[in-house]
Design a protein around this motif. Sequence first.
Motif, PDB file in Angstrom:
ATOM      1  N   LEU A   1     -77.160  10.254  -8.669  1.00 41.96           N
ATOM      2  CA  LEU A   1     -77.436  10.741 -10.016  1.00 41.96           C
ATOM      3  C   LEU A   1     -76.133  10.842 -10.805  1.00 41.96           C
ATOM      4  CD1 LEU A   1     -79.901  13.640  -9.151  1.00 41.96           C
ATOM      5  CD2 LEU A   1     -80.482  11.355  -9.982  1.00 41.96           C
ATOM      6  N   SER A   2     -76.238  10.606 -12.086  1.00 44.13           N
ATOM      7  CA  SER A   2     -75.087  10.810 -12.968  1.00 44.13           C
ATOM      8  C   SER A   2     -74.892  12.316 -13.141  1.00 44.13           C
ATOM      9  CB  SER A   2     -75.331  10.140 -14.314  1.00 44.13           C
ATOM     10  OG  SER A   2     -76.310  10.859 -15.032  1.00 44.13           O
ATOM     11  N   PRO A   3     -73.716  12.748 -13.582  1.00 43.16           N
ATOM     12  CA  PRO A   3     -73.513  14.189 -13.810  1.00 43.16           C
ATOM     13  C   PRO A   3     -74.527  14.771 -14.807  1.00 43.16           C
ATOM     14  CG  PRO A   3     -71.412  13.058 -13.780  1.00 43.16           C
ATOM     15  CD  PRO A   3     -72.476  12.005 -13.720  1.00 43.16           C
ATOM     16  N   ASP A   4     -74.874  14.005 -15.822  1.00 42.71           N
ATOM     17  CA  ASP A   4     -75.846  14.501 -16.808  1.00 42.71           C
ATOM     18  C   ASP A   4     -77.234  14.656 -16.181  1.00 42.71           C
ATOM     19  OD1 ASP A   4     -73.953  14.650 -18.818  1.00 42.71           O
ATOM     20  OD2 ASP A   4     -74.393  12.623 -19.575  1.00 42.71           O
ATOM     21  N   GLU A   5     -77.637  13.715 -15.336  1.00 43.76           N
ATOM     22  CA  GLU A   5     -78.944  13.808 -14.666  1.00 43.76           C
ATOM     23  C   GLU A   5     -78.970  15.015 -13.724  1.00 43.76           C
ATOM     24  OE1 GLU A   5     -80.302   9.114 -14.390  1.00 43.76           O
ATOM     25  OE2 GLU A   5     -78.785   9.858 -12.981  1.00 43.76           O
ATOM     26  N   MET A   6     -77.868  15.261 -13.030  1.00 49.18           N
ATOM     27  CA  MET A   6     -77.795  16.397 -12.110  1.00 49.18           C
ATOM     28  C   MET A   6     -77.877  17.715 -12.890  1.00 49.18           C
ATOM     29  SD  MET A   6     -77.703  16.910  -8.985  1.00 49.18           S
ATOM     30  CE  MET A   6     -77.539  18.281  -7.911  1.00 49.18           C
ATOM     31  N   ARG A   7     -77.159  17.807 -14.012  1.00 46.48           N
ATOM     32  CA  ARG A   7     -77.214  19.022 -14.852  1.00 46.48           C
ATOM     33  C   ARG A   7     -78.641  19.257 -15.351  1.00 46.48           C
ATOM     34  NH1 ARG A   7     -73.154  16.860 -17.589  1.00 46.48           N
ATOM     35  NH2 ARG A   7     -71.205  17.237 -16.551  1.00 46.48           N
ATOM     36  N   ALA A   8     -79.323  18.190 -15.742  1.00 49.35           N
ATOM     37  CA  ALA A   8     -80.692  18.325 -16.252  1.00 49.35           C
ATOM     38  C   ALA A   8     -81.623  18.869 -15.174  1.00 49.35           C
ATOM     39  CB  ALA A   8     -81.193  16.979 -16.765  1.00 49.35           C
ATOM     40  N   ILE A   9     -81.464  18.416 -13.949  1.00 48.73           N
ATOM     41  CA  ILE A   9     -82.301  18.917 -12.846  1.00 48.73           C
ATOM     42  C   ILE A   9     -82.009  20.390 -12.588  1.00 48.73           C
ATOM     43  CG2 ILE A   9     -82.679  18.761 -10.347  1.00 48.73           C
ATOM     44  CD1 ILE A   9     -82.372  15.721 -10.614  1.00 48.73           C
ATOM     45  N   LEU A  10     -80.719  20.736 -12.524  1.00 43.75           N
ATOM     46  CA  LEU A  10     -80.347  22.126 -12.250  1.00 43.75           C
ATOM     47  C   LEU A  10     -80.805  23.059 -13.369  1.00 43.75           C
ATOM     48  CD1 LEU A  10     -76.776  21.611 -10.742  1.00 43.75           C
ATOM     49  CD2 LEU A  10     -78.874  22.215  -9.522  1.00 43.75           C
TER      50      LEU A  10
ATOM     51  N   ARG B   1     -83.918  28.797  -4.343  1.00 44.80           N
ATOM     52  CA  ARG B   1     -83.529  28.198  -3.067  1.00 44.80           C
ATOM     53  C   ARG B   1     -83.168  26.725  -3.255  1.00 44.80           C
ATOM     54  NH1 ARG B   1     -88.411  27.008   0.339  1.00 44.80           N
ATOM     55  NH2 ARG B   1     -88.411  25.388  -1.219  1.00 44.80           N
ATOM     56  N   ASP B   2     -83.989  25.989  -3.998  1.00 48.03           N
ATOM     57  CA  ASP B   2     -83.739  24.588  -4.243  1.00 48.03           C
ATOM     58  C   ASP B   2     -82.471  24.394  -5.066  1.00 48.03           C
ATOM     59  OD1 ASP B   2     -86.046  24.122  -2.849  1.00 48.03           O
ATOM     60  OD2 ASP B   2     -87.277  23.690  -4.624  1.00 48.03           O
ATOM     61  N   TYR B   3     -82.241  25.285  -6.037  1.00 42.57           N
ATOM     62  CA  TYR B   3     -81.035  25.239  -6.864  1.00 42.57           C
ATOM     63  C   TYR B   3     -79.794  25.376  -5.979  1.00 42.57           C
ATOM     64  CZ  TYR B   3     -77.601  26.684 -10.376  1.00 42.57           C
ATOM     65  OH  TYR B   3     -76.486  26.779 -11.160  1.00 42.57           O
TER      66      TYR B   3
END
Length: 172
Positions: free
Chosen positions: A145-154, A166-168
């Motif tokens: 994942l790109s950093p932006d995609e990872m931030r969006a998930i978090l 827990r998942d976070y």
Amino acid sequence: MKAGRASVKTTRKGTYDLEYIFDRLCDAKRAENVVQETIDKYMRACRYLSDYAGEIGVSADIRHIDVDFARGFVSWLINDKIKFDGHNFKLDEHKTQGLSPRSVNDCIKTIRTFFRFAIKEAYADDNPFEEVTLITNPESPINILSPDEMRAILNAMDQRSFVEFRDYVALI
């Protein structure tokens, strides 16, 4: 000679035919109670060796197999051997040219074992497949994942919920 024992002279069968020697190996493996799938693998390797020898115009004789033959055989498996050739239930579109690196490596290992047996039984003097290196299996790249995609998930996770918190934590 000890009294009461007859002298037994060991003789070779005199044949160097690949199929004959593979049959001897299979007989030995059956005597060791090896599973049928392994014996089938030996017979498939014998068939491949015989097919390749026929394609290059050489008889299926163990004395004709040297390092150059072994390397040519591996190249033939990778580039020219038709996958599932002769299989009654595979569709033609599955019968593609060239075997997978894993299948080729299995074949190399099987034939190495065959030659160890042939040397032990005095059908061959050396193992040309010991000089053949195994094929490297190209690894498929891992899509990250790109950093932006990872931030969006978090940011989408509700950290007040136990499961999402827990998942976070697992993703951080």
